[in-house]
Design a protein around this motif. Structure first.
Motif, short mmCIF file in Angstrom:
data_model
loop_
_atom_site.label_atom_id
_atom_site.label_comp_id
_atom_site.label_asym_id
_atom_site.label_seq_id
_atom_site.Cartn_x
_atom_site.Cartn_y
_atom_site.Cartn_z
N ILE A 32 0.85 -1.11 0.00
CA ILE A 32 -0.01 -0.01 -0.06
C ILE A 32 0.98 1.13 0.06
N GLN A 33 1.94 1.21 0.83
CA GLN A 33 2.80 2.37 0.90
C GLN A 33 3.52 2.40 -0.48
N LEU A 34 3.99 1.45 -1.04
CA LEU A 34 4.65 1.39 -2.43
C LEU A 34 3.80 1.93 -3.54
N GLY A 35 2.37 1.48 -3.35
CA GLY A 35 1.44 1.76 -4.27
C GLY A 35 1.45 3.51 -4.38
N SER A 36 1.29 3.79 -3.24
CA SER A 36 0.83 5.39 -2.99
C SER A 36 1.94 6.23 -3.72
N GLU A 37 3.32 5.71 -3.38
CA GLU A 37 4.37 6.20 -3.93
C GLU A 37 4.49 6.26 -5.42
N ASN A 38 3.70 5.28 -5.85
CA ASN A 38 3.66 5.22 -7.61
C ASN A 38 2.30 5.65 -8.11
N GLN A 39 1.58 6.28 -7.07
CA GLN A 39 0.27 7.12 -7.51
C GLN A 39 -0.86 6.08 -7.62
N LEU A 40 -0.79 5.07 -7.04
CA LEU A 40 -1.75 3.88 -6.85
C LEU A 40 -2.72 3.73 -6.05
N SER A 41 -3.88 3.81 -6.30
CA SER A 41 -5.09 3.83 -4.96
C SER A 41 -4.63 2.67 -4.06
N GLU A 42 -5.07 2.90 -2.94
CA GLU A 42 -4.94 1.56 -1.87
C GLU A 42 -6.10 0.34 -2.41
N GLU A 43 -7.18 1.16 -3.00
CA GLU A 43 -8.33 0.08 -3.35
C GLU A 43 -7.76 -0.88 -4.38
N PHE A 44 -6.82 -0.19 -5.36
CA PHE A 44 -6.38 -1.10 -6.59
C PHE A 44 -5.46 -1.98 -6.07
N VAL A 45 -4.45 -1.49 -5.02
CA VAL A 45 -3.46 -2.29 -4.40
C VAL A 45 -4.13 -3.68 -3.98
N LEU A 46 -5.01 -3.25 -2.79
CA LEU A 46 -5.61 -4.36 -2.03
C LEU A 46 -6.16 -5.56 -3.15
N LYS A 47 -7.18 -5.00 -4.36
CA LYS A 47 -7.48 -5.92 -5.16
C LYS A 47 -6.47 -6.93 -5.81
N ILE A 48 -5.50 -6.23 -6.00
CA ILE A 48 -4.35 -6.89 -6.89
C ILE A 48 -3.71 -7.95 -5.85
N TYR A 49 -3.46 -7.51 -4.71
CA TYR A 49 -2.59 -8.42 -3.81
C TYR A 49 -3.37 -9.25 -3.00
N LYS A 50 -4.68 -9.15 -3.00
CA LYS A 50 -5.73 -10.23 -2.44
C LYS A 50 -5.73 -11.31 -3.58
N ALA A 51 -5.66 -11.03 -4.65
CA ALA A 51 -5.74 -11.95 -5.71
C ALA A 51 -4.36 -12.77 -5.78
N ILE A 52 -3.14 -12.04 -5.75
CA ILE A 52 -1.93 -12.52 -5.63
C ILE A 52 -1.88 -13.50 -4.46
N HIS A 53 -2.07 -13.12 -3.53
CA HIS A 53 -2.29 -13.81 -2.04
C HIS A 53 -3.03 -15.11 -2.24
N GLN A 54 -4.22 -14.96 -2.91
CA GLN A 54 -4.95 -16.25 -3.20
C GLN A 54 -4.35 -17.36 -4.12
N GLU A 55 -3.67 -16.81 -5.17
CA GLU A 55 -3.02 -17.74 -6.00
C GLU A 55 -1.71 -18.37 -5.15
N SER A 56 -1.03 -17.61 -4.30
CA SER A 56 -0.03 -18.04 -3.59
C SER A 56 -0.53 -19.14 -2.55
N ILE A 57 -1.82 -18.98 -1.95
CA ILE A 57 -2.27 -20.13 -1.09
C ILE A 57 -2.43 -21.24 -2.00
N ASP A 58 -3.17 -20.94 -3.21
CA ASP A 58 -3.40 -22.18 -3.94
C ASP A 58 -2.19 -23.03 -4.26
N HIS A 59 -1.06 -22.26 -4.65
CA HIS A 59 0.04 -22.75 -5.02
C HIS A 59 0.84 -23.66 -3.83
N GLN A 60 0.59 -23.09 -2.65
CA GLN A 60 1.02 -23.63 -1.33
C GLN A 60 0.18 -24.98 -0.97
N LYS A 61 -1.09 -24.93 -1.16
CA LYS A 61 -1.75 -26.04 -0.76
C LYS A 61 -1.53 -27.24 -1.68
#
Length: 360
Positions: A326-355
């Motif tokens: 979120i901090q890096l996104g802000s520094e690159n003019q990306l909204s917190e909402e956008f960063v959360l959507k992207i990283y929640k999707a990445i986190h879900q893919e990561s969980i699926d991989h680990q599972k």
């Protein structure tokens, strides 16, 4: 160094067709070989004959160039064909010899660009001349180092300047000999749009079959020219055989390239739009490549967790990642909402991989 429009003057003054084509062998091997190639290139869109005269290799014991005698062959080829000539110079002694043999364009190699000391030595050697100087990107992906070399020549009064993009070394295995890292020359082009930009697809590719794919990408990104290693008998070349093509292949490949031309506001708009879309495509390719690499690391972590009987979800670590992104996104003019959507999707893919790793 300011954004100087005079940089482009030398290229415009040549009154050559777009793109500027520089072609010739990796190494000037013999007089017969170089003259043979030069005369074949005369029947293509080539304007400048290139040939390596001094060829320092990564390891000793290989062919390291013809040396000074090759300059006479280059000079003779120019007299017989009318092609301009260019070669790499790596020190002041090379410059002196090249000037004596009326070489039109001098280029600075990737191994030289990394050393400000050597670049300054060469800059002092060309001070007071009107030679065209082309600077290859350094071996490592460093835009400041690349521009710094250009600035050293500008500081001694050389205004006929351009840069050559030949890719960047990496330890990782990729489809390229040298990774293009397109974003670096794009950044350079955006900062200095009047600095002529030339692609060296031979050194990026390291093999013949993708040379013209790279050339098309470069033209779509508004590059000004191409430097393509061309040999009359590539398979038996004394250096870099795999990345050289025949003059006939060069002629055929150049004919297939789509050249973007501006013939009015509408066409200019479409060309600019295609350039920006090409940049997006390249960035998207990089994003997917990095995502793939990220998931490989995730798989390795999953293996460690399985071995040590540790749960997949680590809430503290996940919150740390979110806060940081979120901090890096802000520094690159990306909204917190956008960063959360992207990283929640990445986190879900990561969980699926680990599972999957855990289940295996």
């Amino acid at each position: 160094m300011e954004n100087k429009k005079e940089f482009r003057n030398w290229l415009d003054a040549l009154e050559l067709s777009h793109p500027l084509v520089i072609a010739g062998p990796c190494s000037a091997e013999t007089e017969e070989q170089l003259l043979n190639i030069a005369h074949q290139l005369k029947n293509t869109k080539t304007s400048v004959l290139r040939a390596g005269i001094w060829k320092p290799r990564s390891r000793p014991g290989n062919f390291e160039g013809s040396g000074a005698p090759g300059l006479k062959w280059l000079q003779k080829a120019k007299q017989e064909t009318g092609l301009l000539t260019t070669t790499e110079v790596a020190n002041a002694a090379h410059v002196e010899l090249a000037l004596k043999h009326d070489v039109d364009i001098l280029w600075i190699g990737a191994r030289t660009t990394v050393s400000p000391f050597i670049v300054q030595e060469i800059a002092e050697a060309v001070r007071g001349t009107d030679k065209i100087i082309l600077v290859k990107n350094p071996v490592n992906p460093d835009l400041a180092l690349w521009l710094g070399a250009v600035e050293r020549f500008y500081a001694v009064g050389i205004s006929k300047l351009g840069v050559i993009h030949r890719g960047f070394s990496t330890y990782e295995k990729t489809r390229y000999r040298n990774n293009p890292e397109w974003q670096i020359p794009i950044d350079l082009q955006n900062k200095f749009p009047d600095l002529p930009l030339i692609l060296d697809p031979s050194h990026i590719a390291g093999r013949r079959d993708i040379i013209f794919d790279l050339c098309q990408t470069a033209l779509d990104l508004n590059y000004d020219g191409l430097m393509i290693e061309t040999h009359n008998d590539p398979d038996n070349a004394w250096s870099d055989a795999d990345q050289q093509i025949t003059p006939a292949s060069l002629k055929k490949g150049l004919h297939r390239l789509k050249i973007r031309k501006s013939e009015g506001d509408q066409i200019e708009f479409k060309n600019q739009l295609n350039t920006l879309r090409s940049q997006i495509d390249l960035i998207d390719d990089q994003i997917m490549d990095m995502m793939g690499k990220r998931m490989k690391v995730v798989d390795a972590i999953g293996g460690m967790k399985r071995k040590n009987n540790v749960a997949i979800l680590q809430v503290k670590r996940w919150n740390q990642i979110l806060d940081r992104m979120i901090q890096l996104g802000s520094e690159n003019q990306l909204s917190e909402e956008f960063v959360l959507k992207i990283y929640k999707a990445i986190h879900q893919e990561s969980i699926d991989h680990q599972k999957k790793v855990m289940d295996d």
